[in-house]
Write a protein that holds these residues in place. Structure first.
Motif, PDB file in Angstrom:
ATOM      1  N   SER A 151      44.483  45.369  37.111  1.00 40.00           N
ATOM      2  CA  SER A 151      44.897  45.375  35.713  1.00 40.00           C
ATOM      3  C   SER A 151      44.864  46.792  35.162  1.00 40.00           C
ATOM      4  O   SER A 151      44.301  47.708  35.770  1.00 40.00           O
ATOM      5  N   ASN A 183      48.461  39.441  35.893  1.00 45.29           N
ATOM      6  CA  ASN A 183      47.721  40.629  35.477  1.00 45.29           C
ATOM      7  C   ASN A 183      48.598  41.867  35.349  1.00 45.29           C
ATOM      8  O   ASN A 183      48.239  42.809  34.645  1.00 45.29           O
ATOM      9  N   ARG A 218      50.396  46.670  27.158  1.00 42.85           N
ATOM     10  CA  ARG A 218      49.696  47.830  26.603  1.00 42.85           C
ATOM     11  C   ARG A 218      50.622  49.020  26.386  1.00 42.85           C
ATOM     12  O   ARG A 218      50.502  49.714  25.364  1.00 42.85           O
ATOM     13  N   THR A 253      49.223  43.269  31.884  1.00 40.06           N
ATOM     14  CA  THR A 253      48.344  44.132  31.103  1.00 40.06           C
ATOM     15  C   THR A 253      48.944  45.522  30.947  1.00 40.06           C
ATOM     16  O   THR A 253      48.722  46.185  29.932  1.00 40.06           O
ATOM     17  N   ASP A 278      43.181  47.746  32.795  1.00 44.55           N
ATOM     18  CA  ASP A 278      41.828  48.053  32.333  1.00 44.55           C
ATOM     19  C   ASP A 278      40.889  48.373  33.487  1.00 44.55           C
ATOM     20  O   ASP A 278      39.685  48.526  33.282  1.00 44.55           O
ATOM     21  N   GLU A 334      46.442  41.296  22.039  1.00 42.52           N
ATOM     22  CA  GLU A 334      46.532  40.895  23.432  1.00 42.52           C
ATOM     23  C   GLU A 334      45.124  40.816  24.029  1.00 42.52           C
ATOM     24  O   GLU A 334      44.129  41.060  23.356  1.00 42.52           O
ATOM     25  N   SER A 335      45.057  40.504  25.306  1.00 41.64           N
ATOM     26  CA  SER A 335      43.751  40.354  25.945  1.00 41.64           C
ATOM     27  C   SER A 335      42.979  41.665  25.980  1.00 41.64           C
ATOM     28  O   SER A 335      41.759  41.687  25.834  1.00 41.64           O
ATOM     29  N   ALA A 336      43.709  42.774  26.162  1.00 47.48           N
ATOM     30  CA  ALA A 336      43.058  44.088  26.169  1.00 47.48           C
ATOM     31  C   ALA A 336      43.146  44.678  24.770  1.00 47.48           C
ATOM     32  O   ALA A 336      44.144  45.281  24.392  1.00 47.48           O
ATOM     33  N   THR A 363      45.756  37.610  38.863  1.00 43.26           N
ATOM     34  CA  THR A 363      44.960  37.137  37.731  1.00 43.26           C
ATOM     35  C   THR A 363      43.836  36.229  38.205  1.00 43.26           C
ATOM     36  O   THR A 363      42.671  36.384  37.817  1.00 43.26           O
TER      37      THR A 363
END
Length: 543
Positions: free
Chosen positions: A538, A387, A394, A390, A540, A252-254, A469
């Protein structure tokens, strides 16, 4: 016995085993709707928007393993339907979309709502066809179903001129065409087994092909025997049980640094049933130059499209894994075992949310903590783009029959209608959609559909009154120049109640567990609006 074109289409649906059709009725295909009156085994489900219909069909197909079917009228109906068709193309979802068209004598005259549908949809679909003769309906419509489910699955669009549906023809004998899975070349399988055994740092990427061919049990055996860590491709969490000792995370993006470092240090990667998309490969930068890729895909067009594989293999994912299991012996390599333990431990740490008792807003870490604790292990999660995802990607883990239904195309508004489709396919499972306030507003009218048909999905809306986002990208690229990303919202809980469902608005973290329990026992469509901190965009986020 002579039948109209509309009646023949309904007969083809019946032969193909179609159970649900999602659509908005239109005058250009009323003959088909009328013919369905004689087929009680097929349910025509009227949505409130064609985009919702195509998303429902996509979610139904993913959750049932069958072909999703949707219908729309010409012009604006067709273009509204296109968003879900594009999502199905990028997700490799088997879907057949039928669209009414202007009558043949009016074609090419810019008739009312006329669009030349075949070229318009050609690059969004595996195949597009306009049926100009009722005699050819059985041939071409059965072919449409065959193309949608064969090879790399995907959407097929069938255009139906309105006057053609009135034509009468005699009996026809065409039927469904179903083929056996594509088998791999045995010598290539043996070479793949050899390279995976010899590798110092191997990795398996499990993609959508694993899920579509139901190859997960066999893949678990392969990973265990060769002591290889497994990661799942973008939005394909359910391809491998997340709590299994060989699971190392999702692309994934993270992506945590330890997983990224391991992947970039890999010498051999088995890419199984994945097209190695832009997002999966972090803008095509995931692998080092020395990495040797064994790519297995059911479609030869996928092989070499992104990376040139060391060993390309055309095969159904399940067929490949079944064959390679015949030629490998279990390994007992201490270094591989240590890698497995370390990578899975890192994944568990990365995917474990902390519970925080926020007083001013709802803490999303705590929301995910409660969802993991309270939802059944076989729950189905759907979501759209934003967003808020996320946190979902996760922290939620898929094991013991639970799976994720989402779109790789980044389509907003997908979550609620996809949840409805998934629930229709799995009525005994808990289905939860998670959306941002921006995405939910795009298809919120389908909540009425859920109420009308008594489909008890749970919709969770993460409300921060913005397009989060884009705001995050905006702040990164143009700091302190906010424009176009602010939103205002209704009280979604009241909205749900006005539709006839169950509604909750949660403004404090401590109130969410109680609201979730009430939604789980509501026995009707439920909505939980959670008000979140607009400054935390997000999972993160760093203070």
């Amino acid at each position: 016995m002579r039948k109209t074109g509309g009646q023949i289409i309904a007969d083809v649906f019946s032969k193909e085993g179609v159970k649900k059709i999602f659509g908005v009725p239109g005058e250009s295909y009323l003959n088909v709707i009328d013919a369905l009156f004689e087929h009680p085994e097929i349910e025509y489900l009227t949505t409130r928007h064609e985009g919702g219909a195509s998303f429902m069909a996509d979610g139904y197909a993913k959750a049932s393993g069958e072909i999703g079917v949707c219908m729309a009228t010409r012009g604006p109906g067709a273009t509204n339907l296109s968003i879900g068709i594009h999502a199905a193309k990028q997700d490799s979802t088997p879907l057949v979309a039928l669209i009414g068209q202007v009558g043949r004598p009016f074609s090419g005259r810019e008739a009312f709502q006329e669009i030349d549908l075949v070229p318009f949809f050609s690059h969004l679909c595996k195949w597009t066809v306009e049926i100009e003769s009722a005699e050819r309906i059985p041939e071409l419509l059965h072919r449409a179903f065959h193309i949608a489910r064969s090879g790399r699955p995907g959407p097929v669009l069938v255009s139906l001129p309105e006057d053609m549906l009135n034509d009468e023809v005699g009996d026809v004998t065409n039927g469904p065409c179903k083929v056996a899975p594509i088998q791999p070349d045995i010598e290539s399988v043996k070479l793949a087994a050899q390279k995976l055994r010899q590798a110092k740092k191997p990795l398996i990427i499990a993609g959508g092909g694993v899920m579509m061919s139901n190859a997960t049990p066999e893949l678990v055996q392969l990973a265990e025997k060769l002591q290889i860590p497994v990661v799942t491709a973008f939005r394909r969490f359910s391809a491998f049980p997340n709590l299994h000792q060989n699971y190392a995370g999702a692309l994934e993006s993270a992506l945590p640094d330890n997983l990224l470092n391991y992947i970039q240090d890999c010498d051999v990667v088995l890419a199984l049933g994945t097209r190695l998309s832009e997002t999966t490969t972090r803008d095509y930068t995931l692998f080092s130059k020395g990495t040797r890729i064994i790519q297995v895909d059911i479609s030869p067009d996928v092989l070499g499209k992104v990376y040139t594989p060391f060993l390309p293999i055309v095969s159904d994912a399940k067929a490949f894994v079944t064959e390679i299991l015949k030629v490998i012996e279990p390994m007992n390599n201490e270094q591989r075992l240590n890698n497995l333990v370390e990578m899975h431990d890192n994944y568990i740490e990365f995917s474990s949310p902390e519970h925080n008792d926020s007083k001013d807003y709802v803490d999303m870490n705590s929301v995910m903590y409660n969802l993991v604790e309270e939802l059944p292990k076989d729950a189905i999660i759907t979501s759209d783009a934003g967003n808020f995802n996320t946190w979902v990607t996760r922290y939620f883990r898929y094991d013991d029959g639970g799976f994720y239904v989402g779109t790789t195309s980044g389509a907003m508004g997908y979550g609620l209608p996809a949840a409805i489709g998934a629930k229709l396919a799995n009525p005994n499972k808990v289905v939860v959609s998670i959306s941002g306030d921006g995405g939910f507003m795009m298809t919120m009218q389908e909540f009425e559909f859920a109420v009308r048909h008594i489909i008890p999905v749970i919709s969770i809306i993460v409300n921060n009154n913005m397009l989060g986002t884009i705001r995050e990208f905006q702040q990164g690229k143009f700091p302190n120049r906010v424009i176009g990303t602010e939103l205002t919202n209704p009280n979604y809980a009241h909205l749900a109640e006005n539709f006839g469902g169950h509604g909750e608005r949660v403004e404090r973290t401590s109130d969410f567990p109680i609201a979730l329990k009430r939604a789980l026992t509501a026995r009707k469509p439920a909505l939980i609006e959670v008000v979140t901190n607009p400054n935390i965009l997000s999972a993160d986020h760093k203070e």
